[in-house]
Design an enzyme around this catalytic site. Structure first.
Site, short mmCIF file in Angstrom:
data_model
loop_
_atom_site.label_atom_id
_atom_site.label_comp_id
_atom_site.label_asym_id
_atom_site.label_seq_id
_atom_site.Cartn_x
_atom_site.Cartn_y
_atom_site.Cartn_z
N CYS A 194 -17.42 7.89 -7.63
CA CYS A 194 -16.00 8.05 -8.00
C CYS A 194 -15.42 6.71 -8.46
O CYS A 194 -15.19 5.81 -7.64
CB CYS A 194 -15.23 8.61 -6.81
SG CYS A 194 -13.44 8.56 -7.00
N CYS A 203 -12.16 5.67 -6.84
CA CYS A 203 -12.39 5.28 -5.43
C CYS A 203 -12.82 3.83 -5.36
O CYS A 203 -12.32 3.05 -4.53
CB CYS A 203 -13.48 6.15 -4.81
SG CYS A 203 -13.10 7.91 -4.73
#
Length: 394
Positions: A276, A279
């Site tokens: 991600c 993230c």
């Protein structure tokens, strides 16, 4: 390399036919900027698991062809090179598509907002409209981020606040456009894709009308949605701000099962994954905030990965050098995503010392603000929230 005309011959097909399958459609297409041999894969999602049901490669002219076979009408995602995709409703409509592709020789090979136009029938015309709304939503988010980042006169807090406000407006706009599609496409099978958008408490009349319009031709899908909605409502109530944080069993860095205890301190939990991008981009901010509170005995941090591959998770942990406890949620985070009701990451929450959810969906400086606010409350209870009745959900 770009073919001058959309004149494609069928590429070699590699597909797995589901047992007792009843619905088959063909998808033909081309890629505008491609390399011969690039993969095109069709995946069907069942729950949170995705299964490959067909695959092929782009030929020398940029063309490909797939045959999609499923047991019941539903949505299949077709991905070019695992980075560009479109969703097709598989029932009785063949489709022709054009992937924009990538010019891999002219710059970074990056994932950016894209739209894959599809020529098909009524059901997939609706899929097309949904895809275009989502494309504009993503494009607007990129633009908002670029414009606000360029405003050097803003403080980090002002930048975060403005970004959130504009993202929220953009998201609400997309939701209203999709609800309009629901109202104007009653009974169309592919409308099932938009059912999760409707909330039983907020869209009661529209949701029930829509389910009734689909029930005659898609009774199984409607029944599944009703069952899932009951479960989702149960978890949603249990994961609201002020409720006791649901318990989780995770794996530590050595692969041991750990029953996580969320009580005792103001706790920041970051749900993330190695794959991600947002993230990973959030981690520097978390590190900075962690450094400011690491010597405070009343504050703790924890990261829980929803990676499905342990080696990828461990590699990312080693590279990011996060100084707080790291855990991996089993089964790619299925239980965590259900219990805490999130579908996108990073998903960061704050929990009070008595183990109650204090704040959800935190990003940037909002994490620091949540910690300060939680510490400032003597009884560590969320402001303006009545003490909830205890609920057992597992």
């Amino acid at each position: 390399m770009k073919p001058k005309k959309f004149l494609c011959f069928a590429a070699m097909l590699h597909f797995a036919i589901a047992a007792n399958a009843d619905y088959t459609v063909s998808v033909k297409g081309r890629v505008e900027a491609f390399s011969e041999g690039d993969p095109v894969v069709a995946m069907q999602r069942i729950g949170r698991q995705s299964n490959i049901i067909a695959s092929t490669e782009v030929d020398a002219s940029g063309c490909f062809a797939l045959q999609l076979t499923v047991e019941k009408p539903g949505i299949v995602d077709v991905l070019y090179d695992r980075k560009q995709s479109f969703s097709i409703w598989v029932e009785d409509e063949d489709a022709t598509v054009i992937f924009p592709g990538y010019d891999k020789n002219s710059g970074p090979y990056m994932i950016t907002p894209h739209y894959v136009p599809m020529e098909s029938g009524e059901k997939n015309a609706l899929m097309n409209e949904i895809a275009f709304i989502e494309y504009l939503q993503s494009k607007n988010m990129y633009k908002i981020s670029e414009e606000i980042y360029a405003m050097k006169s803003l403080t980090d807090a002002q930048r975060d606040s403005l970004t959130k406000a504009l993202f929220y407006m953009n998201q609400n706009s997309a939701v209203e456009q999709k609800k309009h599609l629901v109202r104007t496409h009653q009974g169309v099978g592919s409308l099932i894709k938009l059912l999760p958008l409707l909330r039983a408490t907020q869209d009661t009349v529209l949701l029930e009308k829509t389910l009734q319009s689909l029930e005659a031709n898609y009774p199984e899908a409607v029944a599944e949605f009703r069952t899932e909605s009951i479960i989702k409502e149960k978890y949603a109530k249990a994961s609201e701000v002020g409720m006791q944080a649901p318990a989780l069993t995770c794996l530590d860095l050595d692969g041991n099962k750990v029953e996580l205890d969320f009580k005792g301190k103001v706790l920041i939990i970051d749900f993330w994954a190695s794959w991600c991008g947002p993230c990973r981009a959030e981690i520097p901010s978390l590190k900075k905030i962690y450094e400011d509170f690491k010597d405070n005995p009343e504050v703790a941090f924890m990261s829980i990965s929803i990676d499905d591959k342990k080696d990828k998770w461990l590699d990312a942990v080693a590279k990011e050098q996060m100084a707080w406890p790291q855990y991996q949620a089993p089964k790619a985070g299925e239980e965590a995503m259900d219990k805490y009701q999130f579908s996108g990451i990073p998903f960061i929450i704050a929990i009070t010392p008595d183990g109650r959810i204090f704040k959800r969906n935190l990003r940037g400086e909002a994490v620091r603000e949540a910690i300060v606010e939680a510490l400032s409350q003597k009884d560590h209870k969320p402001a303006n929230i009545a003490k909830p009745t205890p609920m057992t959900i597992f």
